[in-house]
Scaffold this active site. Structure first.
Site, PDB file in Angstrom:
ATOM      1  CE1 TYR A  22       0.862  32.500  21.445  1.00 18.29           C
ATOM      2  CE2 TYR A  22      -0.741  32.417  19.657  1.00 18.29           C
ATOM      3  CZ  TYR A  22       0.563  32.325  20.100  1.00 18.29           C
ATOM      4  OH  TYR A  22       1.574  32.058  19.206  1.00 18.29           O
ATOM      5  CG  HIS A  99       8.251  33.329  23.902  1.00 16.05           C
ATOM      6  ND1 HIS A  99       8.077  34.100  22.770  1.00 16.05           N
ATOM      7  CD2 HIS A  99       9.574  33.220  24.101  1.00 16.05           C
ATOM      8  CE1 HIS A  99       9.270  34.422  22.303  1.00 16.05           C
ATOM      9  NE2 HIS A  99      10.192  33.916  23.088  1.00 16.05           N
TER      10      HIS A  99
HETATM   11  C1  DQA Z   1       4.825  33.884  21.060  1.00 21.26           C
HETATM   12  C2  DQA Z   1       5.367  32.587  20.447  1.00 21.26           C
HETATM   13  C3  DQA Z   1       5.846  32.820  19.022  1.00 21.26           C
HETATM   14  O1  DQA Z   1       6.382  31.620  18.478  1.00 21.26           O
HETATM   15  C4  DQA Z   1       4.677  33.259  18.158  1.00 21.26           C
HETATM   16  O2  DQA Z   1       5.121  33.532  16.849  1.00 21.26           O
HETATM   17  C5  DQA Z   1       3.950  34.411  18.744  1.00 21.26           C
HETATM   18  C6  DQA Z   1       3.717  34.465  20.182  1.00 21.26           C
HETATM   19  C7  DQA Z   1       4.224  33.666  22.456  1.00 21.26           C
HETATM   20  O3  DQA Z   1       4.036  34.651  23.143  1.00 21.26           O
HETATM   21  O4  DQA Z   1       3.949  32.531  22.840  1.00 21.26           O
HETATM   22  O5  DQA Z   1       3.469  35.281  18.010  1.00 21.26           O
HETATM   23  O6  DQA Z   1       5.876  34.798  21.179  1.00 21.26           O
END
Ligand code: DQA
Length: 149
Positions: A22, A99
């Protein structure tokens, strides 16, 4: 024009864990970044982050008649929550899904998006930039698509 920016569980932990997936920036950095993107588009924004499914459902319901659109990263609830899908359908506000990571390239269980079924568009794998894209797209959509229906 007024948007509600919703982030689901663990998005408040960004920058503190899983930086390989992330990135190193925090939730506060994300809010600052999206605020600036909204200002550039002359869009008013309110931010909401919760680790609780029901709280997210409540916030979506409260958005009815108050906001013009919703940008939502439901995080893990993306892949499980019919309640969030139904709340988005119930308020019928245009919504864009975001996402940070590219969920399609990760575990199989991340391939289903219930919330996405009620969204007019999804941005994924663009990091924080996906939220800026979502704000621009939502503004365009409201001005050009939903206003003509
Ligand atoms: C997310 C992707 C989801 O699968 C994961 O559970 C997250 C973050 C993303 O921003 O990439 O918590 O939503």
């Amino acid at each position: 024009m007024k948007f509600l920016i919703i982030n689901g569980p663990n998005i408040n932990m960004r920058g503190k864990c899983e930086p390989d997936i992330y990135g190193a920036k925090t939730y506060e950095d994300l809010v600052d970044f999206v605020k600036e993107a909204c200002e550039n588009e002359q869009v008013e924004a309110e931010f909401f982050q919760s680790n609780h499914e029901g709280a997210i459902v409540d916030r979506i319901q409260e958005a009815y008649g108050v906001f013009d659109g919703i940008v939502i990263n439901p995080a893990a609830y993306t892949h499980t929550s019919i309640a969030i899908l139904d709340a988005l359908k119930a308020v019928a506000l245009p919504a864009v899904e975001v996402h940070i990571s590219n969920v399609k390239d990760r575990e199989d269980f991340r391939r289903v998006s219930y919330a996405g079924m009620a969204c007019v568009k999804t941005f994924m794998g663009l990091g924080f930039e996906g939220y800026a894209e979502a704000v621009r797209y939502l503004k365009w959509y409201i001005n050009n698509v939903s206003s003509t229906h």
